[in-house]
Scaffold this motif. Structure first.
Motif, PDB file in Angstrom:
ATOM      1  N   THR A 156      45.900 -90.461 -20.423  1.00 39.65           N
ATOM      2  CA  THR A 156      44.536 -89.947 -20.259  1.00 39.65           C
ATOM      3  C   THR A 156      43.633 -90.571 -21.317  1.00 39.65           C
ATOM      4  OG1 THR A 156      45.207 -88.063 -21.608  1.00 39.65           O
ATOM      5  CG2 THR A 156      45.150 -87.704 -19.231  1.00 39.65           C
ATOM      6  N   ASP A 157      42.356 -90.333 -21.173  1.00 41.07           N
ATOM      7  CA  ASP A 157      41.349 -90.838 -22.090  1.00 41.07           C
ATOM      8  C   ASP A 157      41.357 -89.977 -23.374  1.00 41.07           C
ATOM      9  OD1 ASP A 157      38.761 -92.205 -22.716  1.00 41.07           O
ATOM     10  OD2 ASP A 157      38.055 -90.129 -22.565  1.00 41.07           O
ATOM     11  N   GLU A 158      41.347 -90.622 -24.540  1.00 40.01           N
ATOM     12  CA  GLU A 158      41.503 -89.858 -25.784  1.00 40.01           C
ATOM     13  C   GLU A 158      40.348 -88.867 -25.998  1.00 40.01           C
ATOM     14  OE1 GLU A 158      42.604 -92.144 -29.237  1.00 40.01           O
ATOM     15  OE2 GLU A 158      42.004 -90.505 -30.568  1.00 40.01           O
ATOM     16  N   ARG A 159      39.115 -89.296 -25.737  1.00 41.75           N
ATOM     17  CA  ARG A 159      37.975 -88.374 -25.910  1.00 41.75           C
ATOM     18  C   ARG A 159      38.123 -87.172 -24.959  1.00 41.75           C
ATOM     19  NH1 ARG A 159      33.309 -88.212 -22.866  1.00 41.75           N
ATOM     20  NH2 ARG A 159      31.736 -86.814 -23.744  1.00 41.75           N
ATOM     21  N   GLY A 160      38.469 -87.488 -23.727  1.00 42.13           N
ATOM     22  CA  GLY A 160      38.611 -86.424 -22.718  1.00 42.13           C
ATOM     23  C   GLY A 160      39.687 -85.424 -23.123  1.00 42.13           C
ATOM     24  N   VAL A 161      40.838 -85.938 -23.525  1.00 41.97           N
ATOM     25  CA  VAL A 161      41.951 -85.028 -23.818  1.00 41.97           C
ATOM     26  C   VAL A 161      41.688 -84.244 -25.107  1.00 41.97           C
ATOM     27  CG1 VAL A 161      43.690 -86.314 -25.164  1.00 41.97           C
ATOM     28  CG2 VAL A 161      44.389 -84.964 -23.209  1.00 41.97           C
ATOM     29  N   THR A 162      40.959 -84.850 -26.050  1.00 39.71           N
ATOM     30  CA  THR A 162      40.644 -84.141 -27.294  1.00 39.71           C
ATOM     31  C   THR A 162      39.746 -82.930 -26.987  1.00 39.71           C
ATOM     32  OG1 THR A 162      40.734 -86.232 -28.481  1.00 39.71           O
ATOM     33  CG2 THR A 162      39.677 -84.393 -29.624  1.00 39.71           C
ATOM     34  N   ILE A 163      38.740 -83.156 -26.165  1.00 40.57           N
ATOM     35  CA  ILE A 163      37.835 -82.048 -25.816  1.00 40.57           C
ATOM     36  C   ILE A 163      38.602 -80.955 -25.080  1.00 40.57           C
ATOM     37  CG2 ILE A 163      35.839 -81.446 -24.378  1.00 40.57           C
ATOM     38  CD1 ILE A 163      34.584 -84.141 -25.191  1.00 40.57           C
ATOM     39  N   LEU A 164      39.478 -81.379 -24.161  1.00 37.72           N
ATOM     40  CA  LEU A 164      40.272 -80.404 -23.402  1.00 37.72           C
ATOM     41  C   LEU A 164      41.201 -79.612 -24.332  1.00 37.72           C
ATOM     42  CD1 LEU A 164      40.694 -79.585 -20.376  1.00 37.72           C
ATOM     43  CD2 LEU A 164      42.716 -81.015 -20.423  1.00 37.72           C
ATOM     44  N   LEU A 165      41.863 -80.302 -25.256  1.00 37.78           N
ATOM     45  CA  LEU A 165      42.789 -79.632 -26.179  1.00 37.78           C
ATOM     46  C   LEU A 165      42.043 -78.627 -27.062  1.00 37.78           C
ATOM     47  CD1 LEU A 165      44.984 -82.726 -27.145  1.00 37.78           C
ATOM     48  CD2 LEU A 165      45.843 -80.627 -26.052  1.00 37.78           C
ATOM     49  N   ASP A 166      40.877 -79.024 -27.559  1.00 38.97           N
ATOM     50  CA  ASP A 166      40.104 -78.097 -28.398  1.00 38.97           C
ATOM     51  C   ASP A 166      39.685 -76.866 -27.586  1.00 38.97           C
ATOM     52  OD1 ASP A 166      40.336 -79.504 -30.767  1.00 38.97           O
ATOM     53  OD2 ASP A 166      38.534 -80.706 -30.401  1.00 38.97           O
ATOM     54  N   ALA A 167      39.303 -77.094 -26.341  1.00 41.02           N
ATOM     55  CA  ALA A 167      38.905 -75.952 -25.500  1.00 41.02           C
ATOM     56  C   ALA A 167      40.114 -75.045 -25.242  1.00 41.02           C
ATOM     57  CB  ALA A 167      38.318 -76.451 -24.182  1.00 41.02           C
ATOM     58  N   LEU A 168      41.278 -75.645 -24.993  1.00 43.19           N
ATOM     59  CA  LEU A 168      42.496 -74.844 -24.784  1.00 43.19           C
ATOM     60  C   LEU A 168      42.801 -74.014 -26.030  1.00 43.19           C
ATOM     61  CD1 LEU A 168      44.679 -77.539 -22.983  1.00 43.19           C
ATOM     62  CD2 LEU A 168      44.096 -75.307 -22.010  1.00 43.19           C
ATOM     63  N   ALA A 169      42.598 -74.625 -27.205  1.00 43.58           N
ATOM     64  CA  ALA A 169      42.847 -73.885 -28.460  1.00 43.58           C
ATOM     65  C   ALA A 169      41.834 -72.751 -28.593  1.00 43.58           C
ATOM     66  CB  ALA A 169      42.774 -74.839 -29.655  1.00 43.58           C
ATOM     67  N   SER A 170      40.565 -73.024 -28.234  1.00 38.61           N
ATOM     68  CA  SER A 170      39.548 -71.971 -28.367  1.00 38.61           C
ATOM     69  C   SER A 170      39.835 -70.819 -27.411  1.00 38.61           C
ATOM     70  CB  SER A 170      38.142 -72.529 -28.122  1.00 38.61           C
ATOM     71  OG  SER A 170      37.920 -72.660 -26.742  1.00 38.61           O
ATOM     72  N   LEU A 171      40.478 -71.102 -26.282  1.00 45.19           N
ATOM     73  CA  LEU A 171      40.830 -70.039 -25.331  1.00 45.19           C
ATOM     74  C   LEU A 171      42.109 -69.298 -25.750  1.00 45.19           C
ATOM     75  CD1 LEU A 171      40.141 -71.998 -22.002  1.00 45.19           C
ATOM     76  CD2 LEU A 171      38.869 -70.005 -22.821  1.00 45.19           C
ATOM     77  N   GLY A 172      42.718 -69.745 -26.840  1.00 41.19           N
ATOM     78  CA  GLY A 172      43.916 -69.064 -27.355  1.00 41.19           C
ATOM     79  C   GLY A 172      45.176 -69.488 -26.625  1.00 41.19           C
ATOM     80  N   LEU A 173      45.093 -70.579 -25.837  1.00 41.39           N
ATOM     81  CA  LEU A 173      46.271 -70.986 -25.061  1.00 41.39           C
ATOM     82  C   LEU A 173      47.217 -71.871 -25.863  1.00 41.39           C
ATOM     83  CD1 LEU A 173      44.347 -71.554 -21.751  1.00 41.39           C
ATOM     84  CD2 LEU A 173      46.163 -69.890 -22.104  1.00 41.39           C
ATOM     85  N   ILE A 174      46.658 -72.626 -26.819  1.00 39.63           N
ATOM     86  CA  ILE A 174      47.478 -73.438 -27.723  1.00 39.63           C
ATOM     87  C   ILE A 174      46.929 -73.246 -29.144  1.00 39.63           C
ATOM     88  CG2 ILE A 174      48.080 -75.160 -25.970  1.00 39.63           C
ATOM     89  CD1 ILE A 174      45.971 -77.021 -27.162  1.00 39.63           C
ATOM     90  N   ARG A 175      47.616 -73.812 -30.157  1.00 41.46           N
ATOM     91  CA  ARG A 175      47.102 -73.710 -31.542  1.00 41.46           C
ATOM     92  C   ARG A 175      46.844 -75.102 -32.101  1.00 41.46           C
ATOM     93  NH1 ARG A 175      52.015 -70.425 -33.584  1.00 41.46           N
ATOM     94  NH2 ARG A 175      52.781 -71.766 -31.950  1.00 41.46           N
ATOM     95  N   LYS A 176      45.828 -75.170 -32.965  1.00 39.52           N
ATOM     96  CA  LYS A 176      45.522 -76.454 -33.618  1.00 39.52           C
ATOM     97  C   LYS A 176      45.793 -76.286 -35.114  1.00 39.52           C
ATOM     98  CE  LYS A 176      41.783 -79.850 -34.000  1.00 39.52           C
ATOM     99  NZ  LYS A 176      40.355 -80.122 -33.737  1.00 39.52           N
ATOM    100  N   LYS A 177      46.656 -77.163 -35.663  1.00 42.60           N
ATOM    101  CA  LYS A 177      46.921 -77.130 -37.111  1.00 42.60           C
ATOM    102  C   LYS A 177      46.622 -78.516 -37.638  1.00 42.60           C
ATOM    103  CE  LYS A 177      50.818 -73.976 -36.806  1.00 42.60           C
ATOM    104  NZ  LYS A 177      52.268 -74.110 -36.619  1.00 42.60           N
ATOM    105  N   GLY A 178      45.566 -78.632 -38.460  1.00 42.71           N
ATOM    106  CA  GLY A 178      45.123 -79.962 -38.885  1.00 42.71           C
ATOM    107  C   GLY A 178      44.722 -80.735 -37.634  1.00 42.71           C
TER     108      GLY A 178
END
Ligand SMILES: C[S@@+](CC[C@H](N)C(=O)[O-])C[C@H]1O[C@@H](n2cnc3c(N)ncnc32)[C@H](O)[C@@H]1O
Length: 324
Positions: free
Chosen positions: A48-70
């Motif tokens: 996938t596209d890095e910008r696209g997946v980064t935005i998606l991952l951050d949104a998933l973290a904000s929804l509490g579905l995954i966690r972001k550490k660093g």
């Protein structure tokens, strides 16, 4: 101008969270997060596209579905267990069916205007069948065990499972009743999947298969139990009466018809899952709907059944049982 009430605002934009999650599953993102991964690695693994997946991952973290550490993203216990490869309860196959529903539900406005169901989704038909039957198996494996426990067969030896799908219900009833022989009817595309599930359950020989159409294929006769699980909602009232009459004819005297479905109360507005599911049938079928216990009783009575009883077994699992 006032702000929208929070409940209204939340429902209006609820599709965003749903779409974010569906896309994450479609890209198999949660499998790529195993052990934790930065966005660049996730983009490489999922192509996938890095910008696209980064935005998606951050949104998933904000929804509490995954966690972001660093810079690294990690599955939550729920995404690891249910939505990633090797999870203890891997639901990914069945969730593919929700992607098809996303497409058909997008036509809801036109469907309500015209009364014509949505065009068939564009995903390949074989993949669609696999994910649909996969989802049925995942739901069914849990609900069927409860249903088989609630319906003692009292010496009944034969059962017909109409539109038996993945075989989850035939498997549960055969396991609960060691002398039971089951005949499972479904469309030809589905039967090979069912056969594999029955074999995997170690029940080869206890379940036989009838590839056909429940509207036109003969059911045979002399059954002690006819099971119609999650079928009536895809049919019109007239088709249901015809099916129930056909089930009556297929039963031995004293045999029983078990209808298992989402059943509405007489207001037709509750339970919510049944009322909302009716929209799914509006979008995806010519004449389907969710029906009330009163409607089922009337059809069963008209077909000749007696001592009809209705029970809400658990959320998403209601049944009617009638005797010939
Ligand atoms: C919602 S699923 C229910 C499956 C299963 N009874 C259960 O409760 O898990 C509906 C099933 O009906 C089957 N079906 C749909 N139309 C049919 C038809 N005309 N004749 C036979 N089976 C049909 C589908 O292939 C599918 O397996």
């Amino acid at each position: 101008m006032k702000e929208l009430p929070p409940k209204l605002a939340e429902m209006l934009s609820g599709f965003r969270a749903s779409r974010i999650l569906l896309t994450a599953v479609e890209l198999d993102l949660f499998s790529a997060l195993k052990g934790g991964a930065p966005a660049r690695l996730v983009a490489r693994k999922t192509e996938t596209d890095e910008r696209g997946v980064t935005i998606l991952l951050d949104a998933l973290a904000s929804l509490g579905l995954i966690r972001k550490k660093g810079d690294s993203y990690h599955n939550s216990p729920a995404t690891a267990e249910f939505l990633s490869a090797g999870g203890r309860n891997d639901w990914r196959l069945g969730i593919g069916h929700h992607m098809a529903l996303w497409e058909s539900w997008s036509h809801l406005t036109d469907v309500v205007k015209t009364g014509v169901p949505a065009p068939r989704p564009t995903r390949r038909s074989e993949a669609r069948t696999k994910s649909f039957i996969g989802l049925m198996h995942q739901h069914g494996s849990i609900r069927a065990v409860r249903l088989a426990k609630a319906i003692p067969l009292a010496g009944g030896r034969t059962m017909l499972d109409v539109g038996g799908g993945s075989g989850a219900y035939s498997i549960a009833f055969a396991r609960k009743n060691p002398r039971l022989q089951v005949t499972l009817l479904d469309v030809p595309d589905v039967i090979p999947i069912t056969e594999k599930n029955v074999e995997a359950a170690g029940l080869t020989g206890r379940v036989s298969f009838l590839a056909g159409d429940l509207r036109s294929t003969g059911f045979g006769g002399g059954f002690d139990l006819v099971l119609v699980s999650a079928i009536c909602h895809m049919l019109s009232p007239e088709e249901n009466l015809a099916l129930i009459r056909k089930a009556f004819d297929a039963l031995a005297p004293g045999g029983r018809l078990l209808i298992h479905d989402f059943v509405l109360d007489e207001t037709r507005t509750a339970p919510r899952n049944a009322a909302v599911f009716a929209v799914n049938m509006l979008v995806n079928t010519e004449g389907g709907n969710s029906y009330t216990a009163g409607e089922y009783r009337r059809w069963m009575k008209d077909a000749g059944f007696g001592s009809i009883r209705f029970r809400r077994l658990s959320p998403h699992s209601d049944f009617l049982l009638g005797t010939k």
